[in-house]
Each structure stands twice: as structure tokens, then as C-alpha cells.
Enzyme design. Structure first.
Site, PDB file in Angstrom:
ATOM      1  N   GLY D 149      37.937  -0.898  56.779  1.00 43.58           N
ATOM      2  CA  GLY D 149      38.743  -0.371  55.695  1.00 43.58           C
ATOM      3  C   GLY D 149      39.512   0.866  56.132  1.00 43.58           C
ATOM      4  O   GLY D 149      39.303   1.395  57.230  1.00 43.58           O
ATOM      5  N   CYS D 150      40.405   1.303  55.282  1.00 43.35           N
ATOM      6  CA  CYS D 150      41.278   2.422  55.633  1.00 43.35           C
ATOM      7  C   CYS D 150      40.505   3.736  55.696  1.00 43.35           C
ATOM      8  O   CYS D 150      40.515   4.425  56.722  1.00 43.35           O
ATOM      9  CB  CYS D 150      42.443   2.504  54.669  1.00 43.35           C
ATOM     10  SG  CYS D 150      41.988   2.417  52.921  1.00 43.35           S
ATOM     11  N   TYR D 151      39.821   4.096  54.604  1.00 44.07           N
ATOM     12  CA  TYR D 151      39.017   5.318  54.658  1.00 44.07           C
ATOM     13  C   TYR D 151      37.984   5.248  55.780  1.00 44.07           C
ATOM     14  O   TYR D 151      37.793   6.227  56.518  1.00 44.07           O
ATOM     15  CB  TYR D 151      38.279   5.535  53.332  1.00 44.07           C
ATOM     16  CG  TYR D 151      39.120   5.953  52.152  1.00 44.07           C
ATOM     17  CD1 TYR D 151      39.902   7.109  52.197  1.00 44.07           C
ATOM     18  CD2 TYR D 151      39.104   5.227  50.964  1.00 44.07           C
ATOM     19  CE1 TYR D 151      40.644   7.517  51.087  1.00 44.07           C
ATOM     20  CE2 TYR D 151      39.842   5.634  49.856  1.00 44.07           C
ATOM     21  CZ  TYR D 151      40.611   6.770  49.916  1.00 44.07           C
ATOM     22  OH  TYR D 151      41.326   7.172  48.825  1.00 44.07           O
ATOM     23  N   THR D 153      38.075   3.762  58.643  1.00 45.39           N
ATOM     24  CA  THR D 153      38.650   3.950  59.974  1.00 45.39           C
ATOM     25  C   THR D 153      38.859   5.426  60.273  1.00 45.39           C
ATOM     26  O   THR D 153      38.396   5.951  61.304  1.00 45.39           O
ATOM     27  CB  THR D 153      39.988   3.189  60.080  1.00 45.39           C
ATOM     28  OG1 THR D 153      39.735   1.786  59.945  1.00 45.39           O
ATOM     29  CG2 THR D 153      40.673   3.467  61.405  1.00 45.39           C
TER      30      THR D 153
END
EC number: 1.2.1.38
Lengths: 344, 344, 344, 344
Positions: D149-151, D153
Site C-alpha cells: 500500500g501507499c502509506y 511503502t
């Protein structure tokens, strides 16, 4: 009718003072100064004020005309109030300083953070830190008021209930704060350009920001001792607003934090403790003199998260300045400050 | 104290009515309806209203409670006021409709543009088009007021002085209009998402927009005949604001346009003709019930360019609605509408 | 490998040249100059370039190192290329000027609009106006190229098919243009601040903008005679993008405008005629060297509306400059310019 | 040439995959599916792709055509890959899932956070968590990859050097994260509207966000034991970008953190450790597959502050997915991912 003077009215806190005072029934702006814009009508510089103040023009700062005012607001860079406040106070004019000049009680600390000697250390003993939620009584009888900074207002109001109650470990406090770009003022700096600050987000001054000693001073007062605070400000792509996300370690997991906050601010007209589970938005205070707060304890652990939002130009500057004026002159504290925030 | 009802208060014109009426000394919101949010307190849905209206909650629309109001505002999609206005009028309640339901005098034209039959053609004869700068006298005695649309307000106020004076060729008018995204309302549409409407700009509805017949109707009245208008709306990445850039051919190059505009709006409290050479910014009217106008004749040619800005939610909707209410009830037209715009 | 020099690389067109050339297989930036930032590595000033150009640093402009390049781009304020281009051309280096210095063929007209004498009128005869869709053949053999301005690129590409075909009345042309803030450059000006340009929209320079004579010159060439153009630029709250909304009177209502536009640009790699009824968004070209165009005839009248969008920093500046370089050096015109726009 | 399929290509991660793959020399999109947009050409839905993919249209998901691809990306809401991945894997197609379906190793934990049973627990043992900086070797031979996921990473890349070296107290970690609105996807939700998310900032999901268990799982692997993490995400008014501000207690004040970070990521093509004292801006990675990191120790205390930025749609989703594909197929990891970020 209170006769008001404003020194340095060309910046954002200046125009915001004018906007708020236009709605104030008992105050009238008699003088506004600016060296660079002398002779220009305020409504020509700020067209939102057309139809208000149509005769008011910037003038060169002048002790006589300022000294004839009941109160003078300084909406200036640091250093200016140092030079002028003494003379005005001597003339019997009250001074409400929106700059950082009188916020720190320790002149040496001020000198370290601002990179120049303090220009009026003799006035410090009479300077009252204008956070009404802490110092309302002293404000009533003050002659010289230092209006708190924007980050310090949101951060102190968010931490105070925990610290005054002795619940949080004062050595492990973190304030992760997010500000709109208007906090950087109206100066023509590359970093404040639409194409630099827009569509981006960054931390800045992680090494140390000038609001750190101001916040620490206020928190020390609350705990009656030293504090350890890490303060990380961020520049975010919006015009107005501060969002302080505060982290504190509270070992006692049984305490009712919601009740604590509601009780602490029960009688405060400008602090709104939101229902448990809330996430205040900065836009919910845009243009309004309000600090909205929510308190969380994620996953029931010992780390408490407090969310506090203000409009940096209102409760974080000009609105709080007017609130101080109202207290100072024995008026209803809410005069001129009762409009709801503008949403959307 | 005027007892106010609001039908459909969950959208942006609804919350803006609440914001403005919170500052109005002679009006009180007694009822606000929403089928979907029935039972929810307005301050829970719109946290900017916390501390105002703390007891007011949305209720299901109900003729009895609405009929007990002195005036009812419709802040609804088109079609709703058609269904309810008749009953309220019969009960003696005045109706101020912010939707498009009663703006067009011709029911057939309405049906063509809105794709459904007009639901209350019998009420059309008594509907007054609520543009005070044109119809102030009829508004005073009206029972049913159709508040003008946002584009139509800015565009008509910009064109009227030229057309009423017979100076412009009425067959060659162009309105190139730019709107903020709040004009699309609070409905969850992909095109209104932050990531769709942000950092971009586009024209839309070039083939024909529903505000075109409304504007044309108003301009026809001004010229006493047919008009040829090309209207191109644009969606722009800001929340509030309309900027109408108007083009008209004025053969007489000797006429003093600045004087013409100043004279036309001399006594209007909410139209501000700016000095010659000005370029009004939409932010100069953000949150305020003002239309600011500048008139230009580039390179001295026969093409005149008029710039007119409003806040689409205020002078383009809720503010103009309150202005109509003030006129209707014989109050000072400016009550509740005198705060300056918020800048920055 | 083409050896590239860039004069004045600290502004937005400079960093955009670097971004585009980083993706170019046959060009290499050997020199980049800036008096104010001499010695600073470009990746330290523009962190998006970290990992690219890690050794490249700004240097003081120097004829020897620039003259050793195959081509030098000027990304400078007006006046600078006047002073340096001659020497470089004499050294055999080709010059691609992104500034306004060689766009107008008439030195006197240049002097009137720019308020100073033209600094290199002797070079004007060899300057080629770098709009490939008009001058591709001349560009192939040029030594000195004047890259068109941002507004002029979108506006000319939008008007040209109508004018070249003799369909539009050339005396009644209107260009209502909207620009993102990056068009104002990276200079620290109050008007370009986030808190000044954000959440607002305004027209500017209605009296006369410097791009007006450039556009008129191009349109005159297309019609083979005089034109009458009204040009109104607007500042809009986005970083990149130009939207030209063009109005022209086309008496012949039978002509197939869609076919006309598609035919005119059939072989152009960087002009995209969208399907009938389209409304191009500026974000659809963000970062890409494309002009997207749609043509409308609202309500079937004689007024035709053309919508043309570009990224002002790409097809309106640095991308078009690279396109010119590709043509000049006999490369595939699309080299380094084939990435899609970034959306959202 | 790798034959690529994309399931659910109408969202932002879908269009971003298309943008990136258009620049990839060794991959070709053969199939893209969407139930709702079946038959629509991708370039009609996403005009930035006009001139690329002109023949590619959305089709109804179909095992045969997807199973004929070398690799299939899932750019879908959670639950979809559960249902389809098994069949594709059986057909020999590799699966790169951008959704959350295979990120958590524990199916029960997944079920708790996602409120439904895990749909393919039998596939979990072969799912590789696609963070190349941790799992590059496993990725090389994987059949099924769960793209982080973005957060997670940004947060893991920021914390890992400290935790792997055993320097930070793993029980007192804080991640204060700020995301652009595109992280919420292209769904038509009120909270993602321009007028709701614009000019405002708020925390959300303080009680518990679905990325919390994913981050914790990654950090546990790094420390080889339990971790205590407080994760507070914020919604900020920009389209792209994540800024993780990370707080960790590091008792050893002598350790050279700058060297530690530089060493950890020395050979990583997509992690950029910035010079000491830096403050990475999210725009410095806009459109690029890079994570930029800076590490600070304010006032020399024991609290370390790490700043990590990514583009949530690139290194936080589609770019990282392509990076995984490159590794999986033995290509240069940087293929198609080497364009600089776009600034401004």
C-alpha cells in the site's frame, strides 16, 4: 467607541484585523500605518474592503497619531514593536503585539532564536501572554499584550488539559503541525509561490523553529517544570488553517479524557471540544476565532493523540488579538468574533 | 423576528443560508428539512455551525411546520419547489426559491431545457424574478420569488447598463464565464472530485447550458426585443467564485462607459463599479453579497469587455436570497449581509 | 549526440527543458548557466532531477563553452538573447530562444510593447518563428528560432484552420484565454503567491498584453491581411495549463468544421483534434507536448467557438523548443516528447 | 514483449499503469477489463492517453483472454483478486495485485480489518510482499505478488534502516502520515469532492486504519519481534503525494544516522537518501517511482525524525507494480520508470 491604531497593516494579519474590526460594534480604526504604502487607501490595496473603510489610508508611523489611540495593534515583523511600544505605553495607549517581540519572557532566549538582541527587555515584566484560556485575569489589567503565535495557540490548547492534570509524561511530547501558506505572510518569497507551495507538502525547520521556545515556555508553566517537546512544522497547500496533531504518553488508561477536555474548556467561548471520535477539519474554523479539539486513544494504548485546528489568521493571530482587546476593555469577549466559519 | 423555513438544507446553498442567517438580527431558522438527513443536527453535519443552531435538526418536509413559517427558502434541485410552493403560498407563507423552478416565465421553454413538464405553471404569473437591481419594486410586494442563478446574476449585472442604454448590438453578445466547483453542488459526482476538477480547467455545455434561456430572458427585458447571446461556461479549480467576461459591440466610441456604469449602480448597495482599468478578482467577493464590475474598451475599438465577479454561493444564491427576504419584509436590505469578503 | 547549452536555466522553462531532455536519447546537456546560482548543482536546486544530471552545475555564462555547443536554448527574460545570440550564431551554434526576443518581425513594434529598443534588429531576418505546424520547412534550415509564446501557440493553432480557409471574419476575432500561474514564471512576485493567486480568478492586461502583437502577426500571415483581435488573458488557480476559448464569426453555416480541423492537422504529431462535441481539459495535456482542440457551433449560429488547450511549459515553451530542435537536427520530431500526459 | 492484462482499469491506479506502460519498451497491454465501461476505448475515458492505446478498449473480465497474458495486474477494490487470482495462476499467468488482498499473511487478521472472510487463504503461502527493497530475491521467482500500500511503502522505507539495525525502540513508533486525495481513489464520494477536500486538512481513521496491520507486519519482520506503532493518516489538499513523518526513540546518540541510511539504500535505484538537513517535498517525486528520505535528530535528543515522500500512485502503487514486473521478468528494474518527476 475604542479608537484603534494598527502598525504595519499591509500584511495578512493586518487585512484580517480590518476585516474583523469592520464587524465590531465598539471599535473604530483611526490610524493604520505602512511606510511603503503611505497614502494608499486600504480599500485600494485590499478590494475586499471596498465599501468599508473607504476613507482610511495608510500613513507613515507617527507617535502622535498612534499615541492618541486607545489601543495599537502591531502587525509587523519582529523587532518593530520593540522600538515603538515603550513610547506608546508611556502615552497611556495599550499595545497588543501580534509579532513575536514580547512572547518569550527571557530576553536572552529571544536573542538566540531571533538572531539579534532584544530591543526592549525592560518592558518584558509587564508583557502578558495573550492566551485568554490561560491568562484571562492578567489580560484584563494588562497594558502590553503579546498575542501568541499560530502554532503555539493550537498546540498549547491541545496539550494543556493533559499537562495541567499531570496526566502526560512531559518529557516525551510531540507536536506534528501542519500549516497553510498564509502563515508565511505576504512577503514575495519563492517558497510561497503558488507553483512552489501548491500541490506539494513538506516539513521544514525540523532542526528548530522559532515557535518551539514559545510553546515550551507555555507548557512549562502548565506542568510547573521542564518539558521535552519535539515540534515538526509542515507547509501544506492551503491558504488558511493549522492542524496540530499532538502525541503524549498517558500511562493511566482509565482516565476519561473526553470528560477532562470538556470540563477544562466548558466555559471557554472559543474552544470547542468535539464529540469523542471526531476528526476536526481546518475548514470548520476558516475565518472563525475558534479552536476545535478532539482527543483519541488509538487501540487503547498509552499514547494519546490530540487533534487541534485553528485558522492561523484568526484564533492564531488577528482574531485572538481582538479577543484580547475585548477582555482588556471589559467588553463581551465575543464582540466582532461571532460569525460562523465559512464552509465550503 | 422573521420565522424562517428551509427546504433541502443539506447542500451548499443550504449551509450558506444558515451561515448568513446566523448573522441576521431579525430572522430565525425555525425549520430545516431533509429527507435523507432527518434527525441529524445541522451542526453535526456542518461543523462550522457548531456553537450556532445547536438545537436545530433536519426534519422530514411537513406542510404544517413549513406553513407556520413567515418565509420558506427552497434550496433544492429543480422540481421540488413546483410541488410544494402552491400549498405554502395558500397558507400565507412567502416562498423564496433558489432553484430554477420559477426563473423562466415560459413553462414550455422551461420544459424544453429541464426535460420534464413544468409542475406549477399556474404559479408563474405571480413569480417575481429576484434580481433587486432590476425588480426591487415588484419584490417588495411579491409572494413567490425566483432567485436568479449564479451565471445569470453576474452576466446580467454586467450587461445591463450597456443594453438598457441601447448602446450595444444585442445580436452579438458573448458571455465567457468561469465558475468555481461549488456551482456543481455537493452531489457525489466524479466530475466534481478533487482529483478530477483540481489543477485543470475546461469548458462545458458549450452546446447549450440551462442558464442560457434565463440570461436571454433577462437581456430581452433590458433591450425590449430579441438578443443573440453565446454563453460558454467553464469549470475552474477553485471552490467559490464566478468571473463573467462579457463581450459586446458598442459602435459609439465616444460614450463614457465608466460614467454609465457608475451612474446605473450608484444607489445599489451590492454592486461595486470599480475604477477604470480595474481587474476584479473573485476572491475580493468571497463570502460577500457583492458583484464587482469593471468595464474596458481595449485598444479603443468597438468591442467592449466587461468583467463581473460574484461569489456564486452568496450574490449568486443564498446571499441574494436573503437580500430578497430583507426587501420583502421591509427591512434594511443589507441586514446580515454586511461582512467584508474574506481575503486571503 | 547533440551537445546542448541552456542559458538561464533556473526558471520553470529551464527546469522543464532539463526534465524533457533527460528523456531524450540523442541530446545531452553540456552547459547550463545562471549568474545567481553559479556553482550550484541543478539537482540541488531542483530535487526532482536528483538521479539525473548529478554532475551538472550552473555556471556563469561564457561564450566559449556555449559556443562549443551544437545548440543553445535561451530560457531567459527578454533582452538577454538579443545580447548573446549573435556571437553564438557566428560561432556556428544554433540558437533556440524561448523568450520574446525574436518573435516579432518588426523591431519597432517590439520596442513599443517591451519598452526598450530592440537589441539585435540585424538578426531578425534570419529568425524563424518556431511554430512547426506553420513553419516546419523553414525550421529545418534555420539557425535562429523564436519559440512561440504560450498564449500565441494555443490561440494560433485554434484559429488557423478557420483563417487559412478564409471562413472567418478576420476583423472580429476574440481570444478569451486562461492560464495557470506558472506562466508568470518563478520570480518572487506578490501576485504569484499561493495566497494571492490561489482560490481566485481574474483577468489581467485587458488593455493590452505583450502576446497580442505576436498572435496578430501570426494570424495576419494566415489571412494575408489585417486582423482585428481582442485578447483577454486570465490568471487561474492551477500550476500548468492554458485554455484558449476562441470566438469567430463564420457566415457559412454549411461548412463541416470538424472535417476542416481534422484535415488541417491530420499529419501533425502534436495537435489532436478531438471528436465533435468534446470539451478538452487542460490536465489532459499536463506534461505533454500536445495541443488538443475541439470546435463547436453553439445553437447552429454563425459564431464558432474553438477550445484549445496546451501545457504552457511544454507545447507552450520547452516541449515546443525540443520539437524545434528535433526538426532542426533532422531527428524524429517526437523524440523525447512521447510520454503521455499525467492524469490525475 | 511481455503481454500484460489489467483487471479493473478505470481507477487511478489503472490509468497510471497505462501511463507508465506506454513508456515501457518491453511490455504491451493486451487486455484491460471493466464491467461498467465494457466497450469504451481507454483513450475516450482518459484523454491523456489519446495517441497511445488508440485501439485498446475495456472488456468484460474473461479468464481466457486474461489467462493468455504473461502477467495480470489487479487494480481493483479488495476482494476481486481473491476470486480470480487462483485461476490465472493455474493457467501459468503471473499475478501482480495492487489491492490489499494478499498483503497480510494472516487470513484472520485480514478478515478482521476488511470485515469479510478472506477469499483465497490457500494462495497466501505463495504470495510475496512486493517491496523490492526487502524482498527482491523472492520477487524474482514469485508467481503472485502483493504490491504494498501507499502509506506502508513510505513508512516502511523510512523506518527500516533504524529497525533492521536494532537502533530504535520498537514499542514506541509513531507514523504521522499525510496523503493527497488520489489515495481515496476515483469513486464518487462526498468526502473526496473538490469543495470538501480542498482548502482543508484533517486526520482520519485515528482509531485504526487498514494500513496499520500491513505496516506492523513489515516492521515486525524487520525487528524480529513485536512492534508498537501509532499510525495517524491525514487527508491533505493535493492530488498526489504521501509524506510520512516518522518518530522513533534512538537512545544511542552517537550513531551516524545519515551514514546508516545511505548505506542501507546505496544500491537501491528508487530510494534516494537526501543530504543531511534536507526536507523532501512531495512534488519532488510527482509522477516518479522514487522514495526520497531525510533523517533528522532535532536538538540532538533521543527522538529521531524521518521524513519520507513518495507519489502514492507511482512508488505507492502502479510504479512499484511495474518495478515488480521488471524484476519478475528479469529485466532492468528501471525500465519504463526512469522519467524525472514533474516540477512544478
Amino acid at each position: 467607541m475604542i479608537k484603534v491604531g494598527i502598525v504595519g497593516g499591509t500584511g495578512y494579519t493586518g487585512v484580517e484585523l480590518l476585516r474583523l474590526l469592520a464587524q465590531h460594534p465598539d471599535a473604530e480604526v483611526a490610524v493604520i500605518t505602512s511606510r511603503s504604502e503611505s497614502g494608499v487607501r486600504v480599500a485600494d490595496m485590499y478590494p475586499n474592503l471596498r465599501g468599508h473603510y473607504d476613507q482610511l489610508a495608510f500613513s507613515v508611523p507617527d507617535s502622535a497619531s498612534l499615541g492618541a489611540c486607545d489601543v495599537v495593534f502591531f502587525a509587523t515583523p519582529h523587532g518593530v514593536a520593540h522600538a515603538l511600544a515603550g513610547e506608546l505605553l508611556a502615552a497611556g495607549t495599550r499595545v497588543i503585539d501580534l509579532s513575536a517581540d514580547f512572547r518569550l519572557q527571557d530576553a536572552d532566549e529571544w536573542a538566540r532564536w531571533y538572531g539579534q538582541a532584544h530591543g526592549a527587555p525592560d518592558l518584558l515584566p509587564q508583557a502578558v501572554y495573550g492566551l485568554p484560556e490561560v491568562n484571562r485575569e492578567q489580560i484584563r489589567s494588562a497594558r502590553l499584550i503579546a498575542v501568541p503565535g499560530c502554532y503555539p495557540t493550537a498546540t498549547q490548547l491541545g496539550f494543556l488539559p493533559l499537562l495541567e492534570a499531570g496526566l502526560a509524561d512531559p518529557t516525551r511530547l510531540i507536536a506534528d503541525c501542519k500549516s497553510g501558506v498564509s502563515g508565511a505572510g505576504r512577503a514575495a518569497k519563492v517558497g510561497s509561490l503558488f507553483c512552489e507551495a501548491g500541490e506539494s507538502l513538506m516539513a521544514y525547520s525540523v532542526k528548530g523553529h522559532r515557535h518551539l521556545p514559545e510553546i515550551s515556555q507555555g507548557l512549562r508553566r502548565a506542568v510547573g517544570g521542564e518539558v521535552g517537546l519535539t515540534f515538526v512544522p509542515h507547509l501544506t497547500p492551503m491558504i488558511r488553517g493549522i492542524h496540530s496533531t499532538l502525541y503524549a504518553t498517558v500511562a493511566d488508561r482509565a482516565v476519561d479524557l473526553q470528560a477532562l477536555y470538556e470540563e477544562r474548556y466548558r466555559d471557554e467561548p472559543f474552544v470547542d471540544v468535539m464529540p469523542a471520535g471526531s476528526h476536526p477539519e481546518t475548514r470548520s474554523v476558516r475565518g472563525a476565532n475558534v479552536c476545535r479539539i478532539a482527543v483519541h486513544r488509538p487501540q487503547g494504548g498509552d499514547l494519546v493523540v490530540v487533534l487541534a485546528v485553528i485558522d492561523n489568521l484568526v484564533k492564531g493571530a488577528s482574531g485572538q488579538a481582538v479577543q484580547n482587546m475585548n477582555i482588556l476593555f471589559g467588553l463581551d469577549e465575543r464582540l466582532g468574533l461571532s460569525s460562523p466559519a465559512m464552509l465550503p
